[in-house]
Motif scaffolding. Structure first.
Motif, mmCIF file in Angstrom:
data_model
loop_
_atom_site.group_PDB
_atom_site.id
_atom_site.type_symbol
_atom_site.label_atom_id
_atom_site.label_comp_id
_atom_site.label_asym_id
_atom_site.label_seq_id
_atom_site.Cartn_x
_atom_site.Cartn_y
_atom_site.Cartn_z
ATOM 1 N N PRO A 55 0.846 -1.199 0.000
ATOM 2 C CA PRO A 55 0.000 0.000 0.000
ATOM 3 C C PRO A 55 0.877 1.243 0.000
ATOM 4 O O PRO A 55 2.069 1.182 0.309
ATOM 5 C CB PRO A 55 -0.782 -0.123 1.298
ATOM 6 N N MET A 56 0.282 2.356 -0.372
ATOM 7 C CA MET A 56 1.026 3.603 -0.336
ATOM 8 C C MET A 56 1.418 3.913 1.113
ATOM 9 O O MET A 56 0.626 3.741 2.037
ATOM 10 C CB MET A 56 0.183 4.743 -0.896
ATOM 11 N N HIS A 69 5.781 14.787 3.473
ATOM 12 C CA HIS A 69 6.141 13.405 3.176
ATOM 13 C C HIS A 69 5.539 13.025 1.835
ATOM 14 O O HIS A 69 4.328 13.150 1.636
ATOM 15 C CB HIS A 69 5.627 12.450 4.257
ATOM 16 N N VAL A 70 6.387 12.607 0.896
ATOM 17 C CA VAL A 70 5.927 12.130 -0.403
ATOM 18 C C VAL A 70 5.838 10.612 -0.317
ATOM 19 O O VAL A 70 6.870 9.936 -0.208
ATOM 20 C CB VAL A 70 6.888 12.556 -1.527
ATOM 21 N N PRO A 71 4.632 10.036 -0.320
ATOM 22 C CA PRO A 71 4.503 8.592 -0.110
ATOM 23 C C PRO A 71 4.986 7.794 -1.312
ATOM 24 O O PRO A 71 5.113 8.314 -2.429
ATOM 25 C CB PRO A 71 2.999 8.411 0.113
ATOM 26 N N ALA A 72 5.255 6.540 -1.060
ATOM 27 C CA ALA A 72 5.681 5.615 -2.112
ATOM 28 C C ALA A 72 5.298 4.203 -1.681
ATOM 29 O O ALA A 72 4.986 3.958 -0.513
ATOM 30 C CB ALA A 72 7.187 5.724 -2.356
ATOM 31 N N ARG A 73 5.326 3.293 -2.643
ATOM 32 C CA ARG A 73 5.058 1.893 -2.331
ATOM 33 C C ARG A 73 6.377 1.183 -2.088
ATOM 34 O O ARG A 73 7.308 1.281 -2.881
ATOM 35 C CB ARG A 73 4.301 1.218 -3.475
ATOM 36 N N TYR A 136 16.425 19.299 6.112
ATOM 37 C CA TYR A 136 16.985 18.024 5.665
ATOM 38 C C TYR A 136 16.004 17.351 4.726
ATOM 39 O O TYR A 136 14.804 17.652 4.699
ATOM 40 C CB TYR A 136 17.300 17.097 6.846
ATOM 41 N N THR A 137 16.535 16.441 3.936
ATOM 42 C CA THR A 137 15.737 15.572 3.079
ATOM 43 C C THR A 137 16.068 14.131 3.434
ATOM 44 O O THR A 137 17.254 13.781 3.564
ATOM 45 C CB THR A 137 16.034 15.829 1.595
ATOM 46 N N MET A 138 15.057 13.313 3.605
ATOM 47 C CA MET A 138 15.253 11.895 3.923
ATOM 48 C C MET A 138 14.551 11.057 2.851
ATOM 49 O O MET A 138 13.341 11.207 2.641
ATOM 50 C CB MET A 138 14.692 11.560 5.305
ATOM 51 N N THR A 139 15.312 10.209 2.193
ATOM 52 C CA THR A 139 14.777 9.353 1.149
ATOM 53 C C THR A 139 14.895 7.899 1.580
ATOM 54 O O THR A 139 15.992 7.447 1.942
ATOM 55 C CB THR A 139 15.531 9.565 -0.181
ATOM 56 N N VAL A 140 13.777 7.173 1.561
ATOM 57 C CA VAL A 140 13.752 5.755 1.904
ATOM 58 C C VAL A 140 13.359 5.007 0.634
ATOM 59 O O VAL A 140 12.231 5.125 0.149
ATOM 60 C CB VAL A 140 12.744 5.471 3.038
ATOM 61 N N GLY A 175 9.447 6.389 0.939
ATOM 62 C CA GLY A 175 9.099 7.709 0.444
ATOM 63 C C GLY A 175 10.152 8.752 0.752
ATOM 64 O O GLY A 175 11.278 8.432 1.157
ATOM 65 N N VAL A 176 9.769 10.007 0.576
ATOM 66 C CA VAL A 176 10.695 11.128 0.745
ATOM 67 C C VAL A 176 10.113 12.114 1.758
ATOM 68 O O VAL A 176 8.945 12.506 1.649
ATOM 69 C CB VAL A 176 10.951 11.852 -0.593
#
Length: 529
Positions: A55-56, A69-73, A136-140, A175-176
């Motif tokens: 899910p997103m 927060h930019v969601p992602a799967r 800050y930017t956090m990318t997962v 997400g980011v």
């Protein structure tokens, strides 16, 4: 349908047992079987292979909440046996942040190098001129986390987001995150003069503040009741229970490592009772000879000398940018007619500042002189709002940062007056942000709900905000612990009592917009983090 029901009805589907590839940190995953062609004589029966979808993702649960927060799967990230915190090449200044996060998560710190699957990477990434310094930017993505920011503080705040996300949800969602504070000054102040707090307790509060992305820790260490830090220039003023300079240096060093500035305060010309107990000849007396509690006689040159000695000494002990010089509640200016009640001060004011000189001019000159002392030591002076007056022959220095706490004093000035003069202001609104031991003078212990639901940095006095046009002059806010009735609570009770309101303050000074989560959800999260 709940995941457990899916598994119960379809035991033949791979993945329902939560083995390799199970979703972490992004809610339950849906599991589907791959479509296969009918078996034929020319080919063996294929082995069904599941295709996992996610899910997103949703934003990590943190205090303060992330601004974007930019969601992602995807499965997100959680610490595993092979995980490590690494520092990106060229970002070796982040070594301390990497070691701290690794220790908190129970994983390795691999030093500088390239990130691998399962790692958290920290990187300095200078931005353009419009980039907020603490952002800050956090990318997962792809089983790893990358935190980047224009300076070390921003990257550190990203590590606080990782720590809290793992604590609150077990994992960091895919997400980011793009995050930054709304105000540059975000703090906690503790009155250690009226009540002695151990160095260990203070260090714990510094760590707590840093985890909440607060960046200032105030120490009000001199007042009528006690003087609580060892002194070389005037050891006679120090109270039996006090912090040694070695203890203070450890607190300051810990704070600096967590991107927190310790702000010392020596309040004058009022609130000097402990100093005056050792120098009784400098006590201020009214026309009848009655001692004005805690007030030093600002007409006497020796008064300035002893306060400046202390300011210079502690400016060297505290290497941070700020020094608070007080200026509030000077007894002479709390009288209905200061000139009649304190004729010696009035005479000195006329001598120094001409026939129009008044006691407030003498006090304003005192404030400017003390500000000059700390400014010469490289500090930005701060002062309470009720020490800065309208009118008069002498004007308070324009660069003084006004810490606005009350509108209850005689001749109270509304906050918009300071802002209209162009003065920078810090919000310490006593209605919302004061935790006063024993609850005297109609104070009540805040729960944090009013801060969370009603207060913003624009609400400087009472409940009404100042006009939005002044917003950028309001540098931030501090939550203040005052120990008027010192024995009303133990150290442990104070720590427990301020826990939730401090978190509410952290939320609203990081992002003053109406919070997305209702109070009940926030309070429950505050109990966990």
């Amino acid at each position: 349908m709940a995941l457990g029901v899916v598994c119960a009805l379809g035991l033949g589907l791979a993945g329902c047992g939560g083995g390799d590839g199970a979703v972490v940190g992004a809610g339950p995953a849906s599991t589907t079987a791959a479509t296969t062609a009918p078996p034929s004589a020319a080919s063996p029966t294929p082995t069904p292979r599941p295709t996992r979808t996610y899910p997103m993702s949703t934003a990590p649960q943190t205090i303060p909440a992330v601004r974007e927060h930019v969601p992602a799967r995807g499965p997100g990230w959680r610490p595993g046996p092979g995980s490590a915190v690494v520092v990106a090449p060229g970002s070796d200044g982040l070594a301390d942040e990497a070691r701290l996060l690794a220790r908190e998560l129970g994983i390795a710190a691999r030093g500088e190098g390239r990130a691998r699957a399962g790692d958290v990477e920290l990187a300095l990434a200078p931005g353009g001129s419009g980039t907020a310094p603490e952002s800050y930017t956090m990318t997962v993505r792809d089983g790893r986390v990358r935190i980047s920011g224009p300076d070390q503080a921003g990257v550190f705040y990203g590590t606080r987001t990782v720590k809290q996300a793992v604590r609150s949800g077990g994992a960091v969602p895919e997400g980011v995150v793009r995050d930054r504070p709304d105000r540059p000054q975000r703090g906690l102040m503790v009155d250690i003069a009226r009540k002695h707090f151990t160095a260990a307790w203070l260090e714990a509060r510094v760590r707590e503040a840093a985890d909440l992305k607060l960046n200032q820790f105030g120490l009000h260490f001199s007042d009528d009741q006690a003087f609580r830090i060892a002194s070389d220039s005037h050891p006679e003023v120090v109270s039996p229970q006090h912090l040694t300079k070695a203890q203070v240096r450890r607190i300051v060093a810990l704070a600096a490592s967590l991107h927190v500035t310790v702000v010392p305060e020596i309040d004058s010309p009022g609130h000097l009772g402990a100093v005056l107990a050792a120098h009784p000849s400098l006590r201020l007396r009214d026309a009848r000879g009655t001692v004005a509690r805690g007030a030093i006689d600002i007409a006497r040159p020796q008064s300035a000398r002893i306060v400046d000695d202390l300011l210079r000494e502690y400016a060297a002990l505290f290497p941070g940018r700020y020094f608070h010089v007080g200026a509030d509640e000077y007894r002479a200016l709390m009288a209905d007619d200061p000139e009649a009640s304190y004729p010696a001060l009035a005479a000195e004011a006329r001598r120094r500042h001409g026939s129009a000189g008044r006691v407030q001019d003498l006090a304003t000159a005192w404030l400017n002189e003390r500000a000059a002392t700390v400014r010469a030591a490289g500090k930005q002076p701060k002062a309470w709002n009720d020490g800065i007056f309208r009118g008069g022959v002498v004007k308070a220095d324009e660069d003084l940062e006004v810490e606005y706490w009350t509108g209850r004093e005689l001749g109270a000035r509304p906050p918009a007056e300071y802002l209209a003069e162009g003065r920078p202001v810090v919000n310490v609104n006593d209605r919302y942000l004061y935790y006063v031991l024993g609850e005297p003078n109609q104070f009540t212990y805040p729960t944090g709900r009013a801060i969370y639901e009603k207060w913003t940095p624009l609400v400087l006095r009472g409940t009404q905000p100042v006009p939005e046009r002044y917003s950028r002059q309001i540098l931030g806010a501090r939550f203040a612990v005052w120990c008027d009735l010192a024995n009303a609570q133990t150290q442990a009770q104070v720590a427990a009592g301020i826990r939730t309101p401090l978190r509410a303050l952290a939320q609203k000074v990081w992002d003053p917009r109406p919070p997305a989560a209702p109070w009940q959800e926030f309070a429950a999260l505050a109990r966990r983090l």
